[in-house]
Design a protein around this motif. Structure first.
Motif, mmCIF file in Angstrom:
data_model
loop_
_atom_site.group_PDB
_atom_site.id
_atom_site.type_symbol
_atom_site.label_atom_id
_atom_site.label_comp_id
_atom_site.label_asym_id
_atom_site.label_seq_id
_atom_site.Cartn_x
_atom_site.Cartn_y
_atom_site.Cartn_z
ATOM 1 N N LEU A 235 26.272 44.119 32.614
ATOM 2 C CA LEU A 235 24.775 44.361 33.190
ATOM 3 C C LEU A 235 24.805 44.232 35.420
ATOM 4 C CD1 LEU A 235 22.878 43.761 30.760
ATOM 5 C CD2 LEU A 235 22.179 41.924 32.034
ATOM 6 N N PRO A 236 26.351 42.819 35.377
ATOM 7 C CA PRO A 236 26.580 43.654 36.727
ATOM 8 C C PRO A 236 26.560 44.883 37.156
ATOM 9 C CG PRO A 236 27.686 41.263 35.484
ATOM 10 C CD PRO A 236 26.939 42.330 34.632
ATOM 11 N N LEU A 237 27.402 45.711 36.647
ATOM 12 C CA LEU A 237 27.729 46.818 37.456
ATOM 13 C C LEU A 237 25.814 47.554 37.522
ATOM 14 C CD1 LEU A 237 29.452 49.554 38.241
ATOM 15 C CD2 LEU A 237 29.132 49.569 35.154
ATOM 16 N N MET A 238 25.351 47.149 35.657
ATOM 17 C CA MET A 238 23.757 48.657 36.921
ATOM 18 C C MET A 238 23.003 47.850 37.485
ATOM 19 S SD MET A 238 22.723 47.889 31.757
ATOM 20 C CE MET A 238 23.764 47.964 31.132
ATOM 21 N N HIS A 239 23.318 46.579 38.113
ATOM 22 C CA HIS A 239 22.572 45.949 39.030
ATOM 23 C C HIS A 239 23.212 46.346 40.341
ATOM 24 C CE1 HIS A 239 21.146 43.135 41.500
ATOM 25 N NE2 HIS A 239 21.906 42.956 42.115
#
Length: 301
Positions: A235-239
């Motif tokens: 999720l951090p990368l998707m953000h």
């Protein structure tokens, strides 16, 4: 990022479906996909029943999207698709197009639509073409890698495409559809007299290899991954990649905990906490890392 709950892929009894979406109305998801996407013979809920659930969710503050069938096999399937498009147009709801016939009908009717993971959008030119036809959000195909997603997001920004990006982040991956019903065949039944045996398997029929490895989940005419895709630690990368929506696919067990876990992470959990298993099952994330889909790549590699 918003959280979405994808369409229910399995065949549950009507009472179970209604009870499930009663719970969903209280969950921290912004978008809910509704409808039968797998098999036209699954008629436990009619279109009016789905509309009733949709109205309930809208009153709870959710954005509702009606999902179309993925494999259109008959004139009857096409007529059902037309009724779904008409209902969405009358209610002001979006439709998830899962095949080319839905794309055509929706663009002609000028009904806002999104594309499901079964629609092959592999490059910016295809995406730009669909945006010109009315596409408002696309779901990144499950078999593509994060590098491809980064390239697509860069192209969306560079070309100023007015479209949202959604990523399938949790659930058994939808891989293929067939005119044959594998669940009926497992029970030695013809497809047109299947007795709806797929209703016996709330999470699909697990198929193992001779080495006892979970290879696939059979769900009527649909084939899913044997392991559960779990991209919670991504999720951090998707953000960073400016992904707009993260999709969670409904499962029979532990779904409230899954939604809560993703919701808390998007609101500030630290990366170390993302290693907590959501429940006792095999996970996979290979496609995301450009590897065979059934693989589980260690976080940070």
């Amino acid at each position: 990022m918003k959280l979405s709950l994808g369409p229910l892929l399995y065949y549950w009894k009507k009472s179970a479906v209604e009870a499930f979406y009663d719970q969903v109305s209280q969950w921290p998801v912004e978008i809910v996909y509704l409808g039968e996407t797998v098999c036209a013979r699954r008629r436990e809920l009619k279109l009016d029943d789905w509309a009733s659930i949709a109205n309930q969710l809208v009153q709870a503050g959710k954005q509702v999207v009606l999902s179309s069938q993925t494999l259109i096999e008959s004139e009857g399937d096409l007529k059902q698709l037309m009724r779904l498009v008409d209902l969405a147009a009358s209610q002001g709801w979006q439709v998830e197009a899962n095949d080319q016939s839905a794309l055509q009908l929706l663009s002609e009717a000028e009904v806002p639509f999104v594309s499901g993971p079964a629609v092959n959008i592999y490059n910016p030119r295809t995406l730009q073409r669909l945006v010109s036809l009315g596409l408002q959000r696309w779901c990144f195909p499950v078999e593509l890698s994060r590098e491809t997603l980064a390239d697509m997001q860069q192209a969306i920004t560079a070309e100023g495409m007015p479209v949202e990006t959604e990523v399938f982040a949790y659930g058994h991956l939808p891989l293929a559809w067939s005119s044959r019903c594998f669940t009926a065949r497992y029970h030695d039944l013809p497809k047109d007299r299947c007795g709806f045996v797929c209703q016996q398997y709330q999470g699909g029929l697990l198929m193992r290899s001779q080495e006892a490895q979970d290879v696939f989940v059979l769900n009527g005419i649909q084939t899913l991954s044997g392991a559960c895709c779990n991209l919670v630690d991504q999720l951090p990368l998707m953000h960073q990649l400016q992904v707009d929506v993260v999709r969670l696919s409904p499962q029979a067990q532990g779904m409230a905990e899954v939604v809560s876990h993703f919701d808390q992470l998007r609101h500030g959990w630290t990366p170390a906490e993302t290693t907590i298993p959501l429940h006792d099952q095999l996970d996979c994330n290979g496609y995301w890392f450009g590897r065979p889909g059934m693989e589980q790549v260690e976080s940070g590699r």
